[in-house]
Design an enzyme around this catalytic site. Structure first.
Site, PDB file in Angstrom:
ATOM      1  CB  THR A  92       1.453  -0.385  -5.108  1.00 16.60           C
ATOM      2  OG1 THR A  92       2.729  -1.041  -5.120  1.00 16.60           O
ATOM      3  CG2 THR A  92       0.359  -1.440  -5.158  1.00 16.60           C
ATOM      4  CE  LYS A 167       3.577  -4.734  -4.557  1.00 17.23           C
ATOM      5  NZ  LYS A 167       3.985  -3.320  -4.633  1.00 17.23           N
ATOM      6  CE  LYS A 242      -1.066   2.079  -2.324  1.00 19.36           C
ATOM      7  NZ  LYS A 242       0.245   2.623  -2.709  1.00 19.36           N
TER       8      LYS A 242
END
Length: 292
Positions: A92, A167, A242
């Site tokens: 990611t 995402k 994050k």
């Protein structure tokens, strides 16, 4: 069957590599952490001393790393115009980072997909991850048989970077869901509502979500949820933070006002700053309970 270099054999990458081995592929893996290397070797991965050596005979290179800078360093170390390969990044990272990497890889004569995942450690082990994939359609079709081994849902989301885009959006939704679920559960507790009754109603009503039906932040109602294991993470709070930071950066870049996303990002930042980053992100319910 392909020879695959799998760079990053941690909590997510290790099980994904093991599933490729189980499907009959040769997997040459590398990780800087000895424990991760040992686990991967036990599952049949050929553990190699360097990322470059792992990729030497591989047609496909899969990276599963903590951030975009590390992904870039690994790809730089492997990329060669004399050895075109398919690069699949399941990390990611930022949308802009994915697009920059794709440009570099294609200019060197190789192919690149950004393919971040959802489903946590349990999904990685079970081969039931959701892949959200950005890149050319023909490259997606080339990679799909491998992704199908590691995931239950594999979706082509369009151009390079769109996997990372969806995402970021998905995890912003998930963070908001987990927080509001925690608030509702704590409100129910203080009103004298039993957890099981709450679950039985809400999981069958309009308030249902993955955060409740799979990741319920109270023990016993969903036996496999992290709440039954003192919030040992399926997806750690630090990783949620994050992802929220990436979502907030994308929101700023696109001038998108994400009011609830900002609130979620701040709450998880506070939670991690208080030393809880190693707990499952559903442990945010403990913070809600502490607040008056």
């Amino acid at each position: 069957m392909s020879t695959i270099a799998f760079i990053g054999l941690g909590n997510m990458g290790g099980p994904m590599a093991a599933n490729l081995v189980a499907a009959g592929h040769t997997v040459n893996g590398f990780d800087v952490v000895e424990e991760a290397r040992d686990r991967a070797a036990a599952s049949g991965v050929n553990v190699i001393d360097t990322a470059e050596a792992a990729a030497q005979d591989a047609e496909v290179v899969i990276t599963s790393l903590p951030n975009g800078a590390l992904v870039g360093q690994v790809i730089d170390s492997i990329l060669s115009a004399d050895a075109p390969r398919l690069f699949i990044d399941v990390s990611t990272i930022a949308v802009a980072e994915a697009r920059d990497l794709a440009q570099k890889v294609t200019q060197a004569g190789s192919r690149f997909l950004d393919a971040p995942v959802s489903g946590g450690i349990a999904g990685a082990a079970a081969g039931t991850l959701a892949f959200m994939v950005g890149g050319p359609a023909e490259t997606f079709e080339e990679a799909k048989p491998l992704l199908d081994i590691m995931g239950r849902s594999v979706t082509h989301c369009g151009d390079t970077g769109n996997g990372q885009a969806v995402k970021a959006c998905n995890n912003m939704i998930l963070a908001v869901h987990q927080i509001v679920l925690a608030e509702a559960l704590v409100l129910g507790e203080r009103l004298g509502l039993d957890h099981q009754a709450f679950f039985d109603v809400v999981s069958n009503a309009t308030g249902n979500s993955w955060a409740l039906s799979v990741n319920a932040p109270v023990p016993e109602v969903v036996p496999t949820s992290p709440a039954n294991r003192d919030f040992t993470p399926g997806f750690a709070a630090a990783l949620m933070l994050k992802d929220l930071k990436l979502a907030m950066a994308a929101a700023e870049d696109t001038a998108t006002d994400t009011v609830l996303g900002k609130i979620a990002a701040q709450q998880y930042a506070d939670f991690v700053d208080e030393g809880h980053g190693g707990l499952d992100f559903s442990a945010i319910i403990n913070e809600v309970r502490r607040r008056e």
